[in-house]
Design a protein around this motif. Structure first.
Motif, PDB file in Angstrom:
ATOM      1  N   ALA A 422       0.804  -1.223   0.000  1.00 53.63           N
ATOM      2  CA  ALA A 422       0.000   0.000   0.000  1.00 53.63           C
ATOM      3  C   ALA A 422       0.837   1.274   0.000  1.00 53.63           C
ATOM      4  N   LEU A 423       2.103   1.175   0.386  1.00 52.84           N
ATOM      5  CA  LEU A 423       2.948   2.368   0.423  1.00 52.84           C
ATOM      6  C   LEU A 423       3.207   2.861  -0.997  1.00 52.84           C
ATOM      7  N   PRO A 424       3.355   4.166  -1.177  1.00 58.75           N
ATOM      8  CA  PRO A 424       3.589   4.705  -2.532  1.00 58.75           C
ATOM      9  C   PRO A 424       4.911   4.198  -3.100  1.00 58.75           C
ATOM     10  N   HIS A 425       4.886   3.846  -4.381  1.00 55.77           N
ATOM     11  CA  HIS A 425       6.102   3.354  -5.035  1.00 55.77           C
ATOM     12  C   HIS A 425       6.837   4.516  -5.692  1.00 55.77           C
ATOM     13  N   ARG A 426       8.120   4.326  -5.839  1.00 57.24           N
ATOM     14  CA  ARG A 426       8.964   5.380  -6.393  1.00 57.24           C
ATOM     15  C   ARG A 426       8.690   5.562  -7.880  1.00 57.24           C
ATOM     16  N   GLU A 427       8.977   6.778  -8.349  1.00 55.98           N
ATOM     17  CA  GLU A 427       8.549   7.147  -9.696  1.00 55.98           C
ATOM     18  C   GLU A 427       9.639   7.009 -10.754  1.00 55.98           C
ATOM     19  N   VAL A 428      10.915   7.041 -10.373  1.00 60.61           N
ATOM     20  CA  VAL A 428      11.993   7.093 -11.354  1.00 60.61           C
ATOM     21  C   VAL A 428      12.873   5.855 -11.229  1.00 60.61           C
ATOM     22  N   GLN A 429      13.116   5.180 -12.370  1.00 63.38           N
ATOM     23  CA  GLN A 429      14.049   4.047 -12.345  1.00 63.38           C
ATOM     24  C   GLN A 429      15.425   4.534 -12.759  1.00 63.38           C
ATOM     25  N   VAL A 430      16.441   4.115 -12.023  1.00 57.91           N
ATOM     26  CA  VAL A 430      17.819   4.529 -12.317  1.00 57.91           C
ATOM     27  C   VAL A 430      18.703   3.299 -12.465  1.00 57.91           C
ATOM     28  N   ASP A 431      19.715   3.414 -13.349  1.00 64.14           N
ATOM     29  CA  ASP A 431      20.784   2.419 -13.488  1.00 64.14           C
ATOM     30  C   ASP A 431      22.078   3.166 -13.246  1.00 64.14           C
ATOM     31  N   VAL A 432      22.741   2.878 -12.137  1.00 66.28           N
ATOM     32  CA  VAL A 432      23.909   3.668 -11.750  1.00 66.28           C
ATOM     33  C   VAL A 432      25.060   2.768 -11.315  1.00 66.28           C
ATOM     34  N   LEU A 433      26.268   3.323 -11.435  1.00 61.72           N
ATOM     35  CA  LEU A 433      27.478   2.687 -10.903  1.00 61.72           C
ATOM     36  C   LEU A 433      28.034   3.635  -9.856  1.00 61.72           C
ATOM     37  N   ILE A 434      27.879   3.270  -8.612  1.00 62.17           N
ATOM     38  CA  ILE A 434      28.269   4.158  -7.516  1.00 62.17           C
ATOM     39  C   ILE A 434      29.612   3.706  -6.968  1.00 62.17           C
ATOM     40  N   PRO A 435      30.636   4.581  -6.999  1.00 61.70           N
ATOM     41  CA  PRO A 435      31.953   4.191  -6.467  1.00 61.70           C
ATOM     42  C   PRO A 435      31.867   3.905  -4.970  1.00 61.70           C
ATOM     43  N   TYR A 436      32.782   3.068  -4.504  1.00 66.74           N
ATOM     44  CA  TYR A 436      32.726   2.669  -3.105  1.00 66.74           C
ATOM     45  C   TYR A 436      32.920   3.847  -2.153  1.00 66.74           C
ATOM     46  N   VAL A 437      33.598   4.899  -2.615  1.00 69.41           N
ATOM     47  CA  VAL A 437      33.807   6.060  -1.737  1.00 69.41           C
ATOM     48  C   VAL A 437      32.483   6.804  -1.477  1.00 69.41           C
ATOM     49  N   ALA A 438      31.465   6.537  -2.325  1.00 71.51           N
ATOM     50  CA  ALA A 438      30.149   7.164  -2.148  1.00 71.51           C
ATOM     51  C   ALA A 438      29.148   6.130  -1.624  1.00 71.51           C
ATOM     52  N   GLY A 439      29.642   5.264  -0.738  1.00 71.62           N
ATOM     53  CA  GLY A 439      28.803   4.177  -0.232  1.00 71.62           C
ATOM     54  C   GLY A 439      27.554   4.637   0.495  1.00 71.62           C
ATOM     55  N   SER A 440      27.582   5.873   1.034  1.00 77.50           N
ATOM     56  CA  SER A 440      26.398   6.365   1.756  1.00 77.50           C
ATOM     57  C   SER A 440      25.203   6.489   0.820  1.00 77.50           C
ATOM     58  N   LEU A 441      25.468   6.744  -0.488  1.00 75.55           N
ATOM     59  CA  LEU A 441      24.373   6.823  -1.451  1.00 75.55           C
ATOM     60  C   LEU A 441      23.701   5.467  -1.634  1.00 75.55           C
ATOM     61  N   VAL A 442      24.510   4.410  -1.621  1.00 71.67           N
ATOM     62  CA  VAL A 442      23.952   3.060  -1.734  1.00 71.67           C
ATOM     63  C   VAL A 442      23.010   2.788  -0.556  1.00 71.67           C
ATOM     64  N   GLU A 455      24.861  -5.323  -7.889  1.00 73.01           N
ATOM     65  CA  GLU A 455      26.052  -6.137  -8.180  1.00 73.01           C
ATOM     66  C   GLU A 455      27.291  -5.347  -7.756  1.00 73.01           C
ATOM     67  N   HIS A 456      28.203  -6.025  -7.073  1.00 75.05           N
ATOM     68  CA  HIS A 456      29.440  -5.380  -6.649  1.00 75.05           C
ATOM     69  C   HIS A 456      30.530  -5.684  -7.678  1.00 75.05           C
ATOM     70  N   THR A 457      31.129  -4.613  -8.237  1.00 74.72           N
ATOM     71  CA  THR A 457      32.170  -4.747  -9.255  1.00 74.72           C
ATOM     72  C   THR A 457      33.459  -4.120  -8.751  1.00 74.72           C
ATOM     73  N   ALA A 458      34.484  -4.207  -9.567  1.00 74.71           N
ATOM     74  CA  ALA A 458      35.773  -3.629  -9.185  1.00 74.71           C
ATOM     75  C   ALA A 458      35.687  -2.110  -9.077  1.00 74.71           C
ATOM     76  N   ASP A 459      34.788  -1.504  -9.846  1.00 72.46           N
ATOM     77  CA  ASP A 459      34.700  -0.040  -9.876  1.00 72.46           C
ATOM     78  C   ASP A 459      33.674   0.540  -8.904  1.00 72.46           C
ATOM     79  N   GLY A 460      32.833  -0.320  -8.340  1.00 71.54           N
ATOM     80  CA  GLY A 460      31.809   0.189  -7.437  1.00 71.54           C
ATOM     81  C   GLY A 460      30.578  -0.707  -7.436  1.00 71.54           C
ATOM     82  N   THR A 461      29.490  -0.170  -6.968  1.00 69.54           N
ATOM     83  CA  THR A 461      28.250  -0.933  -6.845  1.00 69.54           C
ATOM     84  C   THR A 461      27.313  -0.587  -7.994  1.00 69.54           C
ATOM     85  N   LEU A 462      26.946  -1.629  -8.752  1.00 70.71           N
ATOM     86  CA  LEU A 462      25.970  -1.460  -9.821  1.00 70.71           C
ATOM     87  C   LEU A 462      24.575  -1.590  -9.221  1.00 70.71           C
ATOM     88  N   LEU A 463      23.743  -0.584  -9.460  1.00 69.34           N
ATOM     89  CA  LEU A 463      22.405  -0.597  -8.894  1.00 69.34           C
ATOM     90  C   LEU A 463      21.366  -0.295  -9.961  1.00 69.34           C
TER      91      LEU A 463
END
Length: 481
Positions: A422-442, A455-463
């Motif tokens: 019942a909770l509202p669902h998010r409106e925007v779908q994103v495909d991002v590669l977030i570097p590990y130094v920006a882990g707070s965004l994950v 998925e965790h890769t050598a360059d960061g987190t694929l989301l």
């Protein structure tokens, strides 16, 4: 047996009801204590608050501990009238009283002079004396004139349902805002009764003519006007304080909305099990009592759905039929937590003899605070104590429901799943590669969005995730091309 109203007055200095709410409202007259003691509820020994009439700092100490209840049945069935009086008994016991007897009178409408009619009032006087009661509690809101006249006939203190509920709220409010809201509601209730008593007092005391001294001078209009002005000043001060506290709560709500945290509000009839449900859903340790109005101050907790989405959940004040309009107005700012919610969990006691009446009473208040548009899920609680027939009847009347027992945990997993859907669902779908130094965004995507793939890769987190537009804007720097 003689009623308490026959006892000689025993002046004593009253403690202020709360903070300085009534500290500046004393009187200097030793007038008829019974007349001036209108709607003054006294606590049994050991309770934390005493209540004084706003026009009187010295007063008789009469404890509200031995009461007779009286109701006027004007419509509906006899069962409904008896349930209303049974609820009044529960309210009286919550206030610390011992209920000795209760009577209901069938009338087309309450008597304008004595609420129940002069003949029945004399019968009530006999009952009061027979059982040794000191107080009569009426199941309705009485006018100042009705209070005066009924008290004169029954020769005991008379309290109406509104004053009783206000007194319970005064006992249970703990936060600064809760206390301010209750004090404001009490003063709104007292103001017309102050005027009524003042006119009665002026007639009795002679209005100041002649040389009879204090016995005939009559504090009357001058004193009443002074008290009324002070009450208006205090009410204005309380309204300013409540408005300031409301602003602080709105800032918190804006922060939650900016961070895309959905909000859920729990509402329902008093003693339906709202706090127990909050504890089940969040692991919190909110006060749980088998008592009316155990929760007054809104409690906001953070919780997570089965998939890990964060949301806030708020426990609100319990409702009751004929909730005094002074209280609805005073608590309007608190009840805005319901109006601002993304989902309303409407908790109803499945074991109560009249749950549909309770649902209707709560929805009336929800409409009053402009929250009727909030999506509602009916949570039928206390399934472990309800009969199958009662649960079936409720399920038929409320198709969008879930049956639970906050005490045993039955149905809680189903409730969590329905809540998440019942909770509202998010409106925007994103495909991002977030570097590990920006882990707070994950972490924020996990807390405030719907993660579809990770998925965790050598360059960061694929989301791949669905998030609110403002968070999508922050993530745009890491978008995969």
């Amino acid at each position: 047996m003689t009623s308490a109203a026959h006892h000689s007055p025993h002046p004593a200095k009253a403690d202020a009801l709360m903070d300085d709410a009534h500290a500046d409202l004393g009187v200097d007259a030793e007038a008829d204590g019974r007349r001036l003691d209108r709607a003054a509820l006294r606590r049994v020994a050991g309770l934390s608050t005493e209540r004084a009439d706003v026009t009187e700092v010295e007063y008789r100490q009469v404890r509200l501990e031995r009461v007779v209840l009286v109701g006027v049945w004007t419509s509906g069935t006899a069962d409904e009238a008896e349930r209303s009086l049974a609820e009044l008994a529960a309210l009286a016991e919550t206030a610390g009283a011992v209920v000795l007897d209760g009577v209901i009178q069938r009338r087309d409408r309450p008597d304008p002079a004595t609420y129940i009619g002069s003949g029945k009032a004399r019968e009530l006087r006999d009952i009061v004396q027979e059982v040794g009661a000191d107080t009569v509690i009426c199941d309705g809101e009485l006018s100042p004139a009705q209070l005066v006249r009924l008290e004169e006939v029954v020769d005991a203190k008379v309290v109406d349902r509104t004053a009783l509920i206000l007194d319970i709220f005064a006992q249970h409010a703990t936060s600064r805002e809760g206390k301010a809201q209750v004090a404001l509601a009490q003063m709104q209730y007292m103001l017309p009764r102050l005027r009524g008593w003042g006119q009665s007092l002026s007639r009795q005391m002679g209005g100041g003519a002649g040389g009879g001294g204090m016995a005939t001078r009559g504090p009357g209009e001058t004193k009443i006007e002074t008290d009324r002005r002070r009450i208006h000043e205090r009410m204005a001060r309380l309204r300013r304080e409540i408005a300031e506290m409301k602003s602080g709560r709105e800032l918190k709500r804006r922060d939650r909305r900016r961070n895309s945290v959905p909000s859920v509000a729990i509402a329902g009839y008093t003693n339906a099990g709202k706090s127990s449900l909050l504890n089940r859903l969040t692991g919190a340790s909110v006060l749980v009592q088998n008592a009316l109005f155990a929760t007054l101050d809104p409690t906001v907790r953070r919780a997570t759905t089965p998939s890990g989405r964060s949301y806030t959940i708020t426990d609100t004040v319990g409702f009751v039929r004929h909730l005094p309009h002074h209280l609805v107005e005073a608590f309007r700012s608190t009840l805005e937590e319901v109006a601002e919610a993304d989902l309303l969990l409407h908790v109803v006691d499945g074991a109560h003899p009249a749950p549909l009446e309770q649902l209707a009473s709560v929805r009336a208040v929800i409409r009053d605070v402009d929250a009727a548009g909030v999506p509602e899920l009916v949570v039928i609680n206390k399934a472990d104590a309800a009969t199958p027939a009662a649960l079936a009847a409720l399920a038929e009347a409320e198709p969008h429901h879930v049956v639970v027992s906050a005490r045993t945990g039955q149905g809680i997993d189903t409730l969590r799943q329905l809540l998440e859907a019942a909770l509202p669902h998010r409106e925007v779908q994103v495909d991002v590669l977030i570097p590990y130094v920006a882990g707070s965004l994950v972490a924020r995507v996990h807390a405030d969005g719907d993660v579809l793939a990770e998925e965790h890769t050598a360059d960061g987190t694929l989301l791949r995730a669905r998030v609110a537009p403002d968070l999508a804007a922050e993530l745009s720097a890491y978008a995969r091309t």
